[in-house]
Design a protein around this motif. Sequence first.
Motif, mmCIF file in Angstrom:
data_model
loop_
_atom_site.group_PDB
_atom_site.id
_atom_site.type_symbol
_atom_site.label_atom_id
_atom_site.label_comp_id
_atom_site.label_asym_id
_atom_site.label_seq_id
_atom_site.Cartn_x
_atom_site.Cartn_y
_atom_site.Cartn_z
ATOM 1 N N LYS A 3 0.839 -1.202 0.000
ATOM 2 C CA LYS A 3 0.000 0.000 0.000
ATOM 3 C C LYS A 3 0.874 1.251 0.000
ATOM 4 O O LYS A 3 1.929 1.279 0.629
ATOM 5 C CB LYS A 3 -0.917 0.021 1.231
ATOM 6 C CG LYS A 3 -1.940 -1.082 1.230
ATOM 7 C CD LYS A 3 -2.926 -0.851 0.131
ATOM 8 C CE LYS A 3 -4.060 -1.842 0.161
ATOM 9 N NZ LYS A 3 -4.899 -1.707 -1.023
ATOM 10 N N PHE A 4 0.415 2.271 -0.690
ATOM 11 C CA PHE A 4 1.159 3.524 -0.756
ATOM 12 C C PHE A 4 1.422 4.069 0.644
ATOM 13 O O PHE A 4 2.497 4.591 0.926
ATOM 14 C CB PHE A 4 0.398 4.553 -1.600
ATOM 15 C CG PHE A 4 1.192 5.782 -1.871
ATOM 16 C CD1 PHE A 4 2.059 5.848 -2.948
ATOM 17 C CD2 PHE A 4 1.088 6.882 -1.031
ATOM 18 C CE1 PHE A 4 2.811 6.980 -3.181
ATOM 19 C CE2 PHE A 4 1.831 8.027 -1.261
ATOM 20 C CZ PHE A 4 2.692 8.069 -2.346
ATOM 21 N N SER A 5 0.465 3.911 1.529
ATOM 22 C CA SER A 5 0.599 4.425 2.895
ATOM 23 C C SER A 5 1.722 3.735 3.672
ATOM 24 O O SER A 5 2.174 4.245 4.693
ATOM 25 C CB SER A 5 -0.720 4.284 3.646
ATOM 26 O OG SER A 5 -1.094 2.925 3.734
ATOM 27 N N ASP A 24 11.358 17.120 -2.591
ATOM 28 C CA ASP A 24 12.302 16.074 -2.975
ATOM 29 C C ASP A 24 12.193 14.906 -2.012
ATOM 30 O O ASP A 24 12.832 14.887 -0.969
ATOM 31 C CB ASP A 24 13.733 16.609 -2.975
ATOM 32 C CG ASP A 24 13.941 17.731 -3.976
ATOM 33 O OD1 ASP A 24 13.068 17.910 -4.840
ATOM 34 O OD2 ASP A 24 14.963 18.400 -3.890
ATOM 35 N N ILE A 25 11.347 13.942 -2.350
ATOM 36 C CA ILE A 25 11.158 12.797 -1.470
ATOM 37 C C ILE A 25 11.417 11.512 -2.239
ATOM 38 O O ILE A 25 11.228 11.439 -3.454
ATOM 39 C CB ILE A 25 9.758 12.774 -0.831
ATOM 40 C CG1 ILE A 25 8.662 12.730 -1.897
ATOM 41 C CG2 ILE A 25 9.574 13.964 0.107
ATOM 42 C CD1 ILE A 25 7.269 12.525 -1.333
ATOM 43 N N GLN A 26 11.872 10.501 -1.501
ATOM 44 C CA GLN A 26 12.165 9.200 -2.093
ATOM 45 C C GLN A 26 11.892 8.109 -1.077
ATOM 46 O O GLN A 26 12.178 8.265 0.110
ATOM 47 C CB GLN A 26 13.624 9.128 -2.534
ATOM 48 C CG GLN A 26 13.994 7.807 -3.173
ATOM 49 C CD GLN A 26 15.447 7.762 -3.611
ATOM 50 O OE1 GLN A 26 16.317 8.325 -2.961
ATOM 51 N NE2 GLN A 26 15.695 7.112 -4.720
ATOM 52 N N ALA A 27 11.342 7.007 -1.577
ATOM 53 C CA ALA A 27 11.173 5.794 -0.776
ATOM 54 C C ALA A 27 11.792 4.638 -1.552
ATOM 55 O O ALA A 27 11.656 4.557 -2.776
ATOM 56 C CB ALA A 27 9.693 5.513 -0.527
ATOM 57 N N GLY A 75 6.881 7.224 -15.057
ATOM 58 C CA GLY A 75 6.475 8.405 -14.322
ATOM 59 C C GLY A 75 5.008 8.744 -14.485
ATOM 60 O O GLY A 75 4.235 7.987 -15.066
ATOM 61 N N TRP A 76 4.655 9.911 -13.946
ATOM 62 C CA TRP A 76 3.297 10.455 -13.981
ATOM 63 C C TRP A 76 2.297 9.513 -13.308
ATOM 64 O O TRP A 76 1.188 9.295 -13.795
ATOM 65 C CB TRP A 76 2.874 10.777 -15.416
ATOM 66 C CG TRP A 76 3.736 11.817 -16.048
ATOM 67 C CD1 TRP A 76 3.669 13.163 -15.842
ATOM 68 C CD2 TRP A 76 4.809 11.617 -16.956
ATOM 69 N NE1 TRP A 76 4.645 13.804 -16.572
ATOM 70 C CE2 TRP A 76 5.355 12.877 -17.264
ATOM 71 C CE3 TRP A 76 5.381 10.481 -17.526
ATOM 72 C CZ2 TRP A 76 6.428 13.041 -18.111
ATOM 73 C CZ3 TRP A 76 6.458 10.647 -18.379
ATOM 74 C CH2 TRP A 76 6.963 11.907 -18.664
ATOM 75 N N LEU A 77 2.693 8.953 -12.166
ATOM 76 C CA LEU A 77 1.859 7.984 -11.452
ATOM 77 C C LEU A 77 1.226 8.617 -10.215
ATOM 78 O O LEU A 77 1.908 9.295 -9.446
ATOM 79 C CB LEU A 77 2.704 6.790 -11.000
ATOM 80 C CG LEU A 77 3.471 6.027 -12.082
ATOM 81 C CD1 LEU A 77 4.397 5.005 -11.448
ATOM 82 C CD2 LEU A 77 2.514 5.378 -13.058
ATOM 83 N N ASP A 78 -0.070 8.360 -10.027
ATOM 84 C CA ASP A 78 -0.692 8.769 -8.772
ATOM 85 C C ASP A 78 -0.475 7.648 -7.749
ATOM 86 O O ASP A 78 0.167 6.637 -8.048
ATOM 87 C CB ASP A 78 -2.170 9.112 -8.958
ATOM 88 C CG ASP A 78 -3.032 7.941 -9.419
ATOM 89 O OD1 ASP A 78 -2.661 6.755 -9.190
ATOM 90 O OD2 ASP A 78 -4.100 8.198 -10.000
ATOM 91 N N VAL A 82 1.053 3.872 -8.352
ATOM 92 C CA VAL A 82 2.302 3.409 -7.726
ATOM 93 C C VAL A 82 2.072 2.026 -7.126
ATOM 94 O O VAL A 82 2.882 1.107 -7.320
ATOM 95 C CB VAL A 82 2.802 4.408 -6.662
ATOM 96 C CG1 VAL A 82 3.927 3.794 -5.828
ATOM 97 C CG2 VAL A 82 3.272 5.706 -7.306
ATOM 98 N N GLU A 83 0.974 1.833 -6.415
ATOM 99 C CA GLU A 83 0.660 0.528 -5.824
ATOM 100 C C GLU A 83 0.571 -0.550 -6.901
ATOM 101 O O GLU A 83 1.146 -1.639 -6.752
ATOM 102 C CB GLU A 83 -0.660 0.587 -5.062
ATOM 103 C CG GLU A 83 -0.631 1.399 -3.805
ATOM 104 C CD GLU A 83 -1.978 1.505 -3.128
ATOM 105 O OE1 GLU A 83 -1.994 2.027 -1.996
ATOM 106 O OE2 GLU A 83 -3.009 1.073 -3.695
#
Length: 92
Positions: A3-5, A24-27, A75-78, A82-83
């Motif tokens: 899950k994105f969360s 500027d965030i990254q996981a 790219g261009w993913l909500d 992403v999930e």
Amino acid sequence: MIKFSQLQFKNEVGDWVSPRGETDIQAWVPLPNGLSVSVVKNGLSHGGDKGLYEVGVYNGEDMYRVDDWGDQVKGWLDEEEVELTLDYISRL
């Protein structure tokens, strides 16, 4: 399914990030198949200026080309996309 969360984003600093810093965030997401995925949002990522995310796939330290994409990044993913993308990559 991841899950994105569950993603743990960190502010990142480096030559690949935009100078604005605040976005500027990254996981990093390690997957059971041995691949890992970088999920980023910044001024240089595809869609970052629109609040969307870009994923990059890695096999160790090397980028991994996803044949269906014809590239190593998407790219261009909500958040939902992403999930779904993480689920897809986990099945490669």
